[in-house]
Design an enzyme around this catalytic site. Structure first.
Site, PDB file in Angstrom:
ATOM      1  N   ARG A  84      -7.762  -6.128   3.317  1.00  0.00           N
ATOM      2  CA  ARG A  84      -7.508  -4.758   3.308  1.00  0.00           C
ATOM      3  C   ARG A  84      -8.509  -4.154   2.189  1.00  0.00           C
ATOM      4  O   ARG A  84      -8.611  -4.862   1.467  1.00  0.00           O
ATOM      5  CB  ARG A  84      -6.134  -4.106   2.681  1.00  0.00           C
ATOM      6  N   HIS A 129      -9.686   5.792  -0.594  1.00  0.00           N
ATOM      7  CA  HIS A 129      -9.040   5.124  -1.590  1.00  0.00           C
ATOM      8  C   HIS A 129      -9.813   5.688  -2.717  1.00  0.00           C
ATOM      9  O   HIS A 129     -10.462   5.077  -3.527  1.00  0.00           O
ATOM     10  CB  HIS A 129      -9.255   3.490  -1.560  1.00  0.00           C
ATOM     11  N   GLU A 174      -2.028   5.800  -1.583  1.00  0.00           N
ATOM     12  CA  GLU A 174      -1.291   6.373  -2.559  1.00  0.00           C
ATOM     13  C   GLU A 174      -1.411   7.939  -2.907  1.00  0.00           C
ATOM     14  O   GLU A 174      -2.162   8.307  -3.924  1.00  0.00           O
ATOM     15  CB  GLU A 174      -1.379   5.521  -3.765  1.00  0.00           C
ATOM     16  N   ASN A 314       2.786  -0.076  -1.666  1.00  0.00           N
ATOM     17  CA  ASN A 314       2.102  -0.669  -2.606  1.00  0.00           C
ATOM     18  C   ASN A 314       3.142  -0.650  -3.581  1.00  0.00           C
ATOM     19  O   ASN A 314       3.739   0.326  -3.969  1.00  0.00           O
ATOM     20  CB  ASN A 314       0.877   0.190  -3.395  1.00  0.00           C
ATOM     21  N   TYR A 316       4.296  -2.594  -7.529  1.00  0.00           N
ATOM     22  CA  TYR A 316       3.985  -3.312  -8.583  1.00  0.00           C
ATOM     23  C   TYR A 316       5.143  -3.537  -9.604  1.00  0.00           C
ATOM     24  O   TYR A 316       5.326  -4.609 -10.199  1.00  0.00           O
ATOM     25  CB  TYR A 316       2.761  -2.572  -9.467  1.00  0.00           C
ATOM     26  N   GLU A 382      -0.331  -3.572  -1.158  1.00  0.00           N
ATOM     27  CA  GLU A 382      -0.761  -4.043  -2.460  1.00  0.00           C
ATOM     28  C   GLU A 382       0.372  -4.520  -3.375  1.00  0.00           C
ATOM     29  O   GLU A 382       1.448  -3.874  -3.333  1.00  0.00           O
ATOM     30  CB  GLU A 382      -1.340  -3.009  -3.510  1.00  0.00           C
TER      31      GLU A 382
HETATM   32  C1  PNW Z   1      -3.136   1.025  -7.502  1.00  0.00           C
HETATM   33  N1  PNW Z   1       0.623   3.836 -11.694  1.00  0.00           N
HETATM   34  O1  PNW Z   1      -3.223   1.888  -8.350  1.00  0.00           O
HETATM   35  C2  PNW Z   1      -4.472   1.257  -6.783  1.00  0.00           C
HETATM   36  O2  PNW Z   1      -4.292   1.525  -5.394  1.00  0.00           O
HETATM   37  C3  PNW Z   1      -5.277   0.293  -6.995  1.00  0.00           C
HETATM   38  O3  PNW Z   1      -6.642   1.012  -6.643  1.00  0.00           O
HETATM   39  C4  PNW Z   1      -5.483  -0.016  -8.447  1.00  0.00           C
HETATM   40  O4  PNW Z   1      -6.524  -0.935  -8.744  1.00  0.00           O
HETATM   41  C5  PNW Z   1      -4.201  -0.826  -8.864  1.00  0.00           C
HETATM   42  O5  PNW Z   1      -2.813  -0.027  -8.227  1.00  0.00           O
HETATM   43  C6  PNW Z   1      -3.789  -1.594 -10.092  1.00  0.00           C
HETATM   44  O6  PNW Z   1      -3.659  -0.426 -10.977  1.00  0.00           O
HETATM   45  C7  PNW Z   1      -2.314   2.522  -9.277  1.00  0.00           C
HETATM   46  O7  PNW Z   1       0.642   4.119 -12.784  1.00  0.00           O
HETATM   47  C8  PNW Z   1      -2.408   2.762 -10.629  1.00  0.00           C
HETATM   48  O8  PNW Z   1       2.045   3.942 -11.313  1.00  0.00           O
HETATM   49  C9  PNW Z   1      -1.342   3.278 -11.531  1.00  0.00           C
HETATM   50  C10 PNW Z   1      -0.157   3.351 -10.955  1.00  0.00           C
HETATM   51  C11 PNW Z   1      -0.034   3.276  -9.592  1.00  0.00           C
HETATM   52  C12 PNW Z   1      -0.887   2.573  -8.651  1.00  0.00           C
END
Ligand code: PNW
Length: 479
Positions: A84, A129, A174, A314, A316, A382
């Site tokens: 991706r 992006h 996002e 995505n 995390y 992601e």
């Molecule tokens: C994503 N939050 O960003 C992006 O898609 C990427 O480009 C980035 O490098 C990656 O996650 C890691 O940060 C985010 O604060 C950044 O919730 C911040 C948030 C969520 C996604």
């Protein structure tokens, strides 16, 4: 609950695709080469350098624009079947406005896509992006409805030139971060910080732009190339702090995920009812004549519904939530939703403090997505963890090990239709306002060396084993 024994012996289905993810501005460099125009990240890093933690920029980054063959060799070595990446809009339309597409920019991506194909790696391409052409930002960027036809034309040129070589298209990465972090706060370019107003305007145009790009592909290119097109939404799992916080947690999911998914993935379409209700109520209290959340016409609602062949997620992290009861009349997204999120002290944390290690939240959100939207396919576009660098990245191995176990359980035990997984990220790269301070890569990049050498970390070796064995092997849990 015996969850660990249950999770330790599962295999990923044979047709499941493992991959990694990157984005153009974060890795490419070559910021002004071969006719590329200026984008909002070039503009921010060059003119507001103090906003970047280490005062760095993506002028060279990983130099992937020149070293793409080396990157593809790494993908091959890892054994991934999908990559991706994103196209840089300003390489294709240097002026932002849709005239004079840049042949050198297009030729670069054709060569890149041919190299991927030669290595048998499926291309998953993101159109946007975050690196918006600066001339479009000067007209208001995503808050100006004029951006919709500009994005549509960019998408069309991309489908035309790359359509035969791209299997999965993602219109926007996002939307929540684009609009909420970029227009509603100062965490991303264009650092507008007008929450409760600009974020909703941004979202309104962005959703329409997404839908039009989908229809262009659907009407003109699908029968030629037979690819799939969808959108990627950032999903945090919000867990009720106590059983009486269930309605609150659902409201938080609606404001963060439903804002984007409800118009596209439900049969009613439109924004979530709770979002419309809460924002309208507060707008009235504040003295506005109409809600700060713009309204779609019925025709727009109908043309936005169903415009995604898959749901891109995505993911995390996760948080607990409770009601916030904000009584002031500030205009702000968080006073609109009236929810407070918090993390447990005992949870491990990435270098990025917003990433708490909550692996069970991954399994929960995947189940929630399938139950709520019933998409035919989910692609995890992601998932990843940041530290401060180094080859022996045990905390990253531990994060990936636990998150992959929960993904595996969601697929095999819960029958959630997840078809692919992309680890963020292949390489250490430019992490937006965090510059190169926080590292997400499975491969280390030495940014002090002009050759930008890449070296596998422990997590690359771990992931390679997962892919080869199609199951999560042994790892040491440290967070
Ligand atoms: C994503 N939050 O960003 C992006 O898609 C990427 O480009 C980035 O490098 C990656 O996650 C890691 O940060 C985010 O604060 C950044 O919730 C911040 C948030 C969520 C996604």
């Amino acid at each position: 609950k015996g969850i660990h024994c249950e999770l330790s012996n599962l295999y990923f289905p044979d047709d499941f695709l493992f991959g990694t993810a990157t984005s153009s501005y974060q890795i490419e460099g070559a910021w002004n080469e071969d006719g590329k125009g200026e984008n909002i990240w070039d503009h921010l890093t060059h003119n507001h350098t103090h906003l970047i933690r280490d005062r760095s920029n993506g002028d060279i980054a990983c130099d992937s624009y020149h070293k793409y063959k080396e990157d593809i060799a790494l993908l091959k070595d890892l054994g991934v079947s999908v990559y991706r990446f994103s196209f840089s809009w300003s390489r294709i339309f240097p002026h932002g406005h849709p005239y004079k597409p840049n042949p050198a920019g297009i030729a670069h991506y054709v060569a890149f896509l041919d190299e991927l194909a030669a290595n048998n790696i499926t291309a998953m391409a993101t159109l946007f992006h975050w690196d918006l052409p600066q001339p479009l930002q000067e007209l208001g960027g995503w808050t100006n409805p004029r951006i919709v036809p500009c994005f549509a034309e960019y998408a069309k040129v991309a489908f035309e030139n790359f359509g035969s070589k791209v299997k999965y298209w993602i219109t926007v990465n996002e939307p929540h971060q684009v609009c909420q972090e970029g227009y509603g706060s100062d965490n991303l370019a264009p650092v507008l910080n007008m929450s409760g107003i600009a974020d909703y305007q941004c979202g309104h145009n962005l959703i329409k732009a997404h839908a039009i790009a989908y229809h262009i592909y659907n009407d003109t290119y699908r029968h030629l190339y037979n690819g799939k097109i969808g959108i990627t939404i950032h999903g945090i799992w919000y867990e009720p702090q106590t059983p009486k916080d269930e309605e609150t947690a659902d409201r938080m999911m609606q404001f963060n995920f439903g804002w984007w998914a409800h118009p596209i993935f439900t049969s009613q379409g439109d924004y979530p009812a709770v979002m419309k209700e809460y924002i309208a109520k507060r707008s009235t209290l504040q003295g506005y004549k109409r809600s700060r959340l713009p309204e779609f016409t019925q025709e727009e609602i109908d043309s936005i519904k169903g415009t995604s062949d898959f749901l891109g997620l995505n993911h995390y992290t996760s948080y607990f939530v409770t009601d916030a009861k904000i009584n002031n009349l500030d205009t702000h997204f968080s006073s609109d939703h009236q929810v407070q999120a918090n993390a447990k002290i005992s949870w491990g944390s990435a270098a990025a403090p917003w990433i708490k290690v909550v692996p069970w939240g991954f399994r929960k959100i995947l189940n929630w997505l399938q139950n709520t939207y019933n998409p035919s396919e989910i692609h995890v576009t992601e998932n990843g963890f940041s530290d401060h660098g180094g080859l022996n990245d045990t905390t990253r191995v531990s994060y990936f090990g636990q998150y992959l176990q929960n993904l595996n359980a969601a697929i095999v035990l819960d029958k959630v239709r997840v078809k692919s997984y992309a680890a963020w990220s292949l390489l250490d790269n430019f992490e937006w306002l965090d510059g190169y301070v926080n590292r997400f890569g499975m491969y280390d990049v030495d940014f002090s060396d002009p050759n930008r050498p890449r070296t596998p970390k422990a997590s690359a070796l771990f992931y390679k084993d997962v892919i080869r064995n199609r199951r999560v092997g042994e790892f040491v849990k440290v967070n």
